[in-house]
Motif scaffolding. Structure first.
Motif, short mmCIF file in Angstrom:
data_model
loop_
_atom_site.label_atom_id
_atom_site.label_comp_id
_atom_site.label_asym_id
_atom_site.label_seq_id
_atom_site.Cartn_x
_atom_site.Cartn_y
_atom_site.Cartn_z
N ASN A 1 23.56 2.00 82.45
CA ASN A 1 23.87 1.94 83.66
C ASN A 1 24.31 3.37 83.94
O ASN A 1 25.34 4.12 83.36
N ASP B 1 26.13 4.68 86.48
CA ASP B 1 27.72 4.76 86.88
C ASP B 1 28.66 5.12 85.49
O ASP B 1 29.44 5.66 85.63
N GLU B 2 28.13 4.21 84.47
CA GLU B 2 28.87 4.04 83.20
C GLU B 2 28.57 5.57 82.52
O GLU B 2 29.51 6.13 81.81
N TYR B 3 27.27 5.92 82.63
CA TYR B 3 26.96 7.25 81.99
C TYR B 3 27.62 8.44 82.49
O TYR B 3 28.24 9.06 81.91
N GLN B 4 27.88 8.34 83.89
CA GLN B 4 28.44 9.56 84.45
C GLN B 4 30.09 9.40 84.26
O GLN B 4 30.70 10.31 83.98
N ALA B 5 30.70 7.94 84.04
CA ALA B 5 32.07 8.32 83.71
C ALA B 5 32.23 8.34 82.16
O ALA B 5 33.49 9.01 81.92
N ASP B 6 31.44 7.85 81.47
CA ASP B 6 31.69 8.07 79.87
C ASP B 6 30.19 8.38 79.35
O ASP B 6 29.54 7.52 78.76
N ALA C 1 29.36 7.11 75.61
CA ALA C 1 28.84 5.74 75.16
C ALA C 1 27.36 5.79 74.86
O ALA C 1 26.80 4.87 74.66
N TYR C 2 26.82 6.73 75.32
CA TYR C 2 25.44 6.93 75.50
C TYR C 2 25.06 8.25 74.56
O TYR C 2 23.85 8.67 74.84
N TRP D 1 20.48 3.66 89.94
CA TRP D 1 21.57 2.97 89.17
C TRP D 1 21.14 2.49 87.89
O TRP D 1 22.01 2.86 86.87
N GLU E 1 29.18 -6.94 89.12
CA GLU E 1 29.82 -6.79 87.97
C GLU E 1 28.77 -7.32 87.03
O GLU E 1 28.38 -8.42 86.65
#
Length: 702
Positions: free
Chosen positions: A385, A387-392, A395-396, A412, A437
């Motif tokens: 994801n 969006d999650e990658y850019q936020a954290d 995590a990846y 996305w 979600e």
């Protein structure tokens, strides 16, 4: 009498509950729930019949009807406790709640029935009218609470056996609650509620009947799909919107004075255009579907519907749109998107862009095989994801996204496409039209669909490769056969050239050279004609096999060792094309000569069996191994001569002999030699032996 709606309403209720009671009493009493439902049906039958008689003849009086009301509630609540008992065997309802609900129900029912009975027997009015109504409301709420506890504590697999009962009983109590709440508010029971009550109760009987049938045989299941819920929800919201619009328009018209009517028309027109725009908006419909899935269903997806849609998309064998485009559409639709792209692994190992949909990809679209993303996917089958990658990014594992994806706007999700355990491709989807979600269910479905579609992409790619390989094979095969025949002609002409200096003054040699050259020209002419216009089936004529063998021996008399014929055979006639039969037998003789040293032996022996001619070609050459003999001898492009052989002669020989209805077999031993036996049907038996014989060979006539 029949014009009285209450008589029709409660008469219908009495009739259908009588039928339900007969159905239960004669065929379907198996459980405590069935017995409780039978009791509730009988009490409801008596209750409805009493109300019919009261409407027609004015009897019985109020207190009898009131007590029957309480008995009716008692019967339905008793049914709910019977259902609750079954639920407790599998659910997790706490002991305190069970005890409280049981004591409360019994206490309330006993109190109301006792006070009602005292009033009926002794005329002591201990309860007023509003108190009785409040008691009815309390019983309705108690019934609804029991239904809620039953449904909430029942296991998912057990709800199917009770959902129709729960819906029916809940409807009974909801209707009564609304009726008595209206009566408490306005001081009297509404005629509309009262007259409709019997018909509402009657309309619920099919639900009870379906539940009874489900408990006895294969369930009759009714399922509201997400699509139906979506359309129903759309109509309900549109209806509410129009009601609000009507009320608003009414007040605008009333309060607007001289402009009121015009303002109402303007408001109605603008509001209807706005409603139409909302309904036509894919974004709004996507958001509504998400809300319905989140709040009204156990799972986000209707898996049957998703599988059928995917199957319909992929079963289209046409290339409009291309398969890769359809795969993008399927993956994007799973997350309410309409954009995406797909990369597939090329022959060099890199991942090249196969197709896109509604995405503007950069000029450089190749993903290297040693990119961090590829390595990451090979170790973890994760869906990224962005969006999650850019936020954290941690995590990846601080993964570096390739430029081909990073510079593509509005991306996305990055989805790996696995073929077995190998990363075959990479897909991306654009941002969804509605906020979604993602949870485990989304990721599991996407992975399953990605693997399934990846298999089809790989199959399509393999089919294209096979088609190209078959085309190249056809060209290569034709070239190989042509080269093999030219090789024979060249060998003959080379022999003439080598002997020309020595025998050019010999008239016999000159005549033989002319004949050989003429044969070579005829051979190449036939070869070119065959390549340009391949014959569907070679023609056959009666042919003296003895003379043909003699001509072959004469043709190879200058070879070393000189082939010779052993014994004499009776005249044998076969049906074949002389040139082709002579060519394939000549190949076998030449192969024997090539495998035999000059001081060795090559012999031919012609025999006649019962209905076949048998030609033995035997040599004392190098021989063949069992593996070559069994697995490679008659395959094209397999040869014991190494790079000097084409491996075509034996294959051509077997194909033509089988076409004549005969067989060709070989025996060999390394270092000792080989023996080929060619069986050809004789002319007299040709019609009987057009197909290859599978029988045991007949004994040779000596």
């Amino acid at each position: 009498m029949l014009s009285d709606l209450s008589v029709i309403s409660y008469g219908a209720a009495a009739a259908v509950y009588a039928i339900l009671a007969v159905l239960l009493g004669t065929h379907h009493i198996r459980r405590n729930v069935d017995r409780a439902l039978l009791l509730a049906s009988l009490v409801t039958l008596v209750w409805a019949s009493t109300l019919v008689t009261q409407s027609v003849w004015g009897t019985p009086g109020f207190f009898v009807r009131y007590l029957l009301e309480l008995l009716r509630y008692t019967a339905w609540i008793f049914l709910l406790f019977a259902m609750l008992r079954n639920t407790l065997r599998q659910g997790h309802l706490s002991g305190q709640i069970k005890k409280f609900m049981g004591v409360g129900a019994v206490g309330l029912l006993v109190t109301l029935i006792t006070l009602g009975s005292l009033e009926f027997v002794f005329g002591v009015a201990l309860l007023g009218g509003k108190t009785k109504v409040i008691g009815q409301l309390a019983l309705s709420l108690l019934g609804l609470s029991l239904v809620e506890q039953i449904w909430r504590n029942a296991p998912a697999f057990g709800r199917a056996s009770m959902k129709y009962l729960c819906i029916g009983i809940a409807t009974v109590f909801v209707f009564d609650f609304l009726m008595y709440a209206d009566a408490l508010l306005f001081g009297e029971i509404s005629n509309a509620f009262w007259n409709a009550r019997g018909l509402v109760n009657a309309a619920l009987v099919p639900l009870f009947a379906v539940n009874v049938i489900n408990a006895r045989r294969q369930p009759v299941s009714f399922h509201l799909s997400r699509s139906a819920a979506f359309h129903a929800g759309t109509f309900i919201l549109a209806g509410i919107y129009l009601v609000i619009l009507s009320i608003t328009g009414y007040y605008v018209r009333t309060l607007g004075g001289e402009w009121g009517q015009s303002l109402q028309v303007i408001l109605s027109a603008v509001a209807l255009v706005f409603l139409t725009t909302l309904i036509a908006s894919r974004r709004v419909r996507a958001r509504l579907m998400v809300r319905i899935s989140q709040n009204f269903f156990d799972y986000k997806y209707d898996y049957r519907d998703e599988w059928l849609k995917m199957t319909k998309e992929l079963s289209d064998l046409s290339q409009d749109p291309p398969l890769a485009q359809r795969v993008i559409r399927i993956l994007a639709n799973l997350v309410e998107s309409n954009a995406g792209a797909i990369w597939l692994r090329s022959d060099t190992g890199t991942y090249t862009l196969k197709d896109t949909s509604n995405l503007a990809v950069p000029k450089y679209t190749v993903i290297d095989e040693d990119a961090e993303l590829v390595t990451f996917f090979k170790s973890k089958e994760w869906i990224i994801n962005l969006d999650e990658y850019q936020a954290d990014p941690l995590a990846y594992d601080l993964l570096e996204i390739p430029e081909a994806i990073a510079k593509t706007p509005d991306t996305w999700l990055i989805i790996p496409l696995f073929l077995d355990n190998e990363l075959y491709g990479i897909a991306i989807t654009g941002r969804p039209l509605a906020r979604i979600e993602l949870n485990w269910e989304n990721f599991d479905l996407i992975k399953v669909v990605a693997r399934q579609t990846c298999n089809l992409l790989a199959q399509a790619d393999a089919q294209n490769r096979l088609s190209r390989a078959m085309q190249f094979e056809a060209v290569s095969k034709a070239s190989a056969f042509m080269a093999h025949d030219l090789k024979t002609v060249i060998a003959q002409l080379s022999l003439l050239v080598n002997n020309a200096q020595t025998h050019k003054h010999n008239p016999a040699f000159v005549d033989d050279m002319i004949n050989t050259t003429e044969h070579a020209v005829r051979k190449m002419t036939n070869l070119l004609e065959h390549i340009r216009k391949p014959p569907k089936k070679a023609g056959t004529t009666p042919l003296n096999l003895n003379n043909l063998v003699a001509n072959l021996l004469e043709q190879y008399e200058n070879q070393r060792p000189v082939p010779r014929q052993e014994g004499e055979a009776p005249p044998i006639t076969v049906n074949a094309d002389e040139e082709q039969l002579k060519s394939v037998l000549g190949h076998l003789i030449q192969n024997a000569l090539d495998a035999t040293p000059p001081d060795g032996e090559v012999s031919l022996s012609l025999k006649k069996a019962k209905d076949h001619a048998v030609l033995f070609i035997q040599d004392s050459g190098s021989g063949m191994t069992d593996d070559f003999l069994n697995n490679r001898l008659f395959k094209p492009f397999e040869s014991t001569k190494g790079l000097t052989g084409m491996g075509i002669g034996a294959y051509q020989a077997r194909e033509y002999i089988q076409q004549l209805g005969g067989t060709i077999d070989a025996t060999s031993e390394p270092g000792t030699g080989s023996c080929f036996s060619i069986r050809i049907p004789v002319a007299e038996k040709q019609e009987h032996d057009q197909r290859p014989s599978t029988d045991r060979p007949a004994p040779i006539e000596m």
